[in-house]
Scaffold this active site. Structure first.
Site, PDB file in Angstrom:
ATOM      1  N   HIS A 260      41.151  66.791  28.759  1.00  0.00           N
ATOM      2  CA  HIS A 260      40.825  65.649  29.618  1.00  0.00           C
ATOM      3  C   HIS A 260      39.706  66.048  30.560  1.00  0.00           C
ATOM      4  O   HIS A 260      39.628  67.206  30.983  1.00  0.00           O
ATOM      5  CB  HIS A 260      42.050  65.207  30.431  1.00  0.00           C
ATOM      6  CG  HIS A 260      41.918  63.833  30.987  1.00  0.00           C
ATOM      7  ND1 HIS A 260      41.284  63.578  32.186  1.00  0.00           N
ATOM      8  CD2 HIS A 260      42.301  62.629  30.495  1.00  0.00           C
ATOM      9  CE1 HIS A 260      41.296  62.269  32.405  1.00  0.00           C
ATOM     10  NE2 HIS A 260      41.903  61.673  31.405  1.00  0.00           N
ATOM     11  N   GLU A 318      46.724  59.966  25.132  1.00  0.00           N
ATOM     12  CA  GLU A 318      46.613  59.437  23.771  1.00  0.00           C
ATOM     13  C   GLU A 318      47.599  60.087  22.812  1.00  0.00           C
ATOM     14  O   GLU A 318      47.962  59.498  21.793  1.00  0.00           O
ATOM     15  CB  GLU A 318      45.185  59.627  23.239  1.00  0.00           C
ATOM     16  CG  GLU A 318      44.085  59.166  24.154  1.00  0.00           C
ATOM     17  CD  GLU A 318      43.990  57.656  24.255  1.00  0.00           C
ATOM     18  OE1 GLU A 318      45.008  56.972  24.077  1.00  0.00           O
ATOM     19  OE2 GLU A 318      42.882  57.165  24.523  1.00  0.00           O
TER      20      GLU A 318
HETATM   21  N1  COA Z   1      39.793  70.161  21.056  1.00  0.00           N
HETATM   22  C1  COA Z   1      39.078  71.295  20.933  1.00  0.00           C
HETATM   23  N2  COA Z   1      38.266  71.772  21.879  1.00  0.00           N
HETATM   24  C2  COA Z   1      38.146  71.050  22.996  1.00  0.00           C
HETATM   25  C3  COA Z   1      38.855  69.863  23.189  1.00  0.00           C
HETATM   26  C4  COA Z   1      39.711  69.417  22.162  1.00  0.00           C
HETATM   27  N3  COA Z   1      40.412  68.290  22.273  1.00  0.00           N
HETATM   28  N4  COA Z   1      38.551  69.353  24.403  1.00  0.00           N
HETATM   29  C5  COA Z   1      37.668  70.193  24.935  1.00  0.00           C
HETATM   30  N5  COA Z   1      37.434  71.214  24.097  1.00  0.00           N
HETATM   31  C6  COA Z   1      36.551  72.356  24.297  1.00  0.00           C
HETATM   32  C7  COA Z   1      35.102  71.969  24.139  1.00  0.00           C
HETATM   33  O1  COA Z   1      34.678  72.087  22.800  1.00  0.00           O
HETATM   34  C8  COA Z   1      34.391  72.939  25.055  1.00  0.00           C
HETATM   35  O2  COA Z   1      34.239  74.136  24.381  1.00  0.00           O
HETATM   36  P1  COA Z   1      32.898  75.057  24.578  1.00  0.00           P
HETATM   37  O3  COA Z   1      32.877  75.375  26.038  1.00  0.00           O
HETATM   38  O4  COA Z   1      33.163  76.231  23.696  1.00  0.00           O
HETATM   39  O5  COA Z   1      31.755  74.192  24.137  1.00  0.00           O
HETATM   40  C9  COA Z   1      35.413  73.145  26.179  1.00  0.00           C
HETATM   41  O6  COA Z   1      36.695  72.788  25.637  1.00  0.00           O
HETATM   42  C10 COA Z   1      35.150  72.300  27.396  1.00  0.00           C
HETATM   43  O7  COA Z   1      35.013  70.968  26.966  1.00  0.00           O
HETATM   44  P2  COA Z   1      34.169  69.846  27.686  1.00  0.00           P
HETATM   45  O8  COA Z   1      33.219  69.302  26.688  1.00  0.00           O
HETATM   46  O9  COA Z   1      33.610  70.331  28.988  1.00  0.00           O
HETATM   47  O10 COA Z   1      35.303  68.850  27.996  1.00  0.00           O
HETATM   48  P3  COA Z   1      35.151  67.353  28.424  1.00  0.00           P
HETATM   49  O11 COA Z   1      35.566  67.215  29.838  1.00  0.00           O
HETATM   50  O12 COA Z   1      33.826  66.795  28.061  1.00  0.00           O
HETATM   51  O13 COA Z   1      36.220  66.738  27.446  1.00  0.00           O
HETATM   52  C11 COA Z   1      37.430  65.117  26.375  1.00  0.00           C
HETATM   53  C12 COA Z   1      37.105  65.749  27.725  1.00  0.00           C
HETATM   54  C13 COA Z   1      38.622  64.188  26.587  1.00  0.00           C
HETATM   55  C14 COA Z   1      36.223  64.296  25.913  1.00  0.00           C
HETATM   56  C15 COA Z   1      37.785  66.215  25.351  1.00  0.00           C
HETATM   57  O14 COA Z   1      38.842  66.999  25.814  1.00  0.00           O
HETATM   58  C16 COA Z   1      38.045  65.657  23.973  1.00  0.00           C
HETATM   59  O15 COA Z   1      37.105  65.404  23.220  1.00  0.00           O
HETATM   60  N6  COA Z   1      39.370  65.449  23.617  1.00  0.00           N
HETATM   61  C17 COA Z   1      39.695  64.898  22.340  1.00  0.00           C
HETATM   62  C18 COA Z   1      39.512  63.371  22.353  1.00  0.00           C
HETATM   63  C19 COA Z   1      40.601  62.696  23.162  1.00  0.00           C
HETATM   64  O16 COA Z   1      41.772  63.049  23.091  1.00  0.00           O
HETATM   65  N7  COA Z   1      40.168  61.702  23.939  1.00  0.00           N
HETATM   66  C20 COA Z   1      41.051  60.933  24.771  1.00  0.00           C
HETATM   67  C21 COA Z   1      40.841  61.290  26.211  1.00  0.00           C
HETATM   68  S1  COA Z   1      42.064  60.556  27.252  1.00  0.00           S
END
Ligand code: COA
Length: 374
Positions: A260, A318
């Protein structure tokens, strides 16, 4: 983005950027004062209209949370939502081919865009319409005739009835209410911000809701629960979880329902929805994927921790949305549109709140293009 003065843009930069976040330049930028909801990502606390989500989800109906967010009376909201559903149903011939879209959010966005703001002036009209359009799209996708709304029913009961074609039992109705209440609002987020930006131009509520639907449609915001269910199906047995998850990460894909932007602990809504599943089970409703979901969550936490030891990546809302909406009988293609049905409560409240400020949101950009020729 360079900070603008709150006077000119309504924005300030006083809130901290969450630890470990990769910056888009907007993390922690305060874009509004709100009385509607508050997300504490460090402690995992969500307050909606002055109530902790844990208590609200067991006590309130969708009407109740709308009443709190919109500052209205429960019974009046219930009547207005029923009227809104009936009004939307009467307009279904004028939706063009909106409900023929293969994607549910595309259908919902297109159908909602057909509403004339003069004919749907009330928040409850629009919330009612979104529920009718989402259900009608799901029925059409299955090759079934749409089910007309029943104004006398509560919104949760009618939503499930219009979607699956049967009047649901009290346990399932309570399950739908628990879901709708839990995700009704969530501080500032992409879709809510989109709605507030449109409202700040003094545009109408329908336009602002259409913008919000467009933002929610994206898989990084509202599109994860269907894929979570696909993941559980692909894993099939708890023993297969770790290897499957490793395979996804090795292929460069993210684990849906995990991680998240704001929460650095488990999303509190995951626990609320798990408890709603438990209540369904106790009422004798089959909840077929709960045990598998728990095992997959545990495995996902383990494999993600091994790869990202300093970044907590835990279950988000989710993850258990998928399991709960599936147990309630909603088809998985409808999960994101159902999220939109719930969030329309919050969007409408934010639109009214933004409108009341009378301030245009006018952020700034930093020019990185070429200089004009001398
Ligand atoms: N699965 C695998 N790796 C994940 C991940 C996940 N669900 N969420 C984050 N990461 C990893 C990223 O790849 C990143 O790795 P890196 O530093 O090696 O590149 C690291 O964790 C940090 O991620 P970041 O991109 O800064 O996180 P964010 O704040 O942009 O991500 C989300 C938030 C929700 C977009 C992300 O966690 C995600 O894509 N989750 C899956 C989709 C989902 O469940 N969405 C509903 C949200 S309520």
């Amino acid at each position: 983005m360079p900070p603008e003065s709150p006077k000119s843009s309504g924005m300030n930069t006083s809130a901290p950027t969450p630890a470990n976040a990769k910056s888009t330049g907007l993390e922690g930028v305060v874009v509004a004062d709100t009385r509607l909801s508050d997300v504490d990502g460090e402690r995992g606390r969500l307050i909606i209209a002055g109530h902790d989500v844990e208590s609200l989800a067991t006590r309130a109906t969708f009407e109740g949370v709308c009443a709190l967010l919109w500052g209205r009376d429960d019974a009046a909201v219930r009547m207005a939502l029923g009227r809104g559903r009936a009004r939307a149903w009467s307009k279904r011939a004028g939706l063009g081919d909106a409900l023929e879209a293969t994607d549910g959010m595309e259908a919902l966005r297109a159908a909602t865009a057909h509403l004339r703001s003069s004919e749907f002036p009330d928040d409850a009209d629009i919330a009612g319409a979104v529920a009718v359009f989402a259900s009608a799209w799901a029925r059409r996708r299955e090759g079934l005739a749409p089910v007309a709304p029943d104004e006398r029913l509560g919104h949760a009961a009618d939503l499930l009835r219009m979607s699956v074609g049967r009047t649901p039992d009290p346990a399932r109705i309570a399950g739908v209410d628990a879901y709708l209440v839990t995700v009704s609002d969530h501080g500032m987020n992409a879709s809510t911000f989109a709605a507030r930006v449109v409202a700040s131009t003094a545009s109408d509520t329908v336009s602002a809701i259409v913008a919000a639907l467009g933002a929610l449609k994206g898989p990084l915001h509202g599109g994860a629960p269907g894929p979570v269910l696909d993941m559980l199906d692909a894993i099939a047995v708890p023993e297969g979880a770790a290897a499957w998850l490793e395979g996804e990460l090795n292929a460069g894909r993210r684990i849906m329902g995990m991680g998240h932007r704001v929460y650095r602990v488990r999303d509190p809504r995951a626990a609320v929805l798990e408890r709603a599943l438990l209540r369904l089970e106790q009422a004798g409703v089959s909840t077929p994927r709960v045990a598998l979901a728990r095992a997959v969550e545990q495995a996902a936490v383990g494999v993600l921790r091994a790869r990202h030891p300093t970044r907590p990546l835990l279950a988000n809302v989710e993850f258990y949305t998928a399991v709960l909406l599936d147990a309630l009988g909603f088809p998985r293609a409808l999960f994101t549109p159902i999220f939109a049905v719930a969030r329309t409560a919050g969007w409408c409240a934010h639109i009214a709140e933004q409108r009341a400020t009378g301030r245009l949101i006018r952020p700034a950009s930093r020019y990185t293009g070429a200089a004009p020729p001398a």
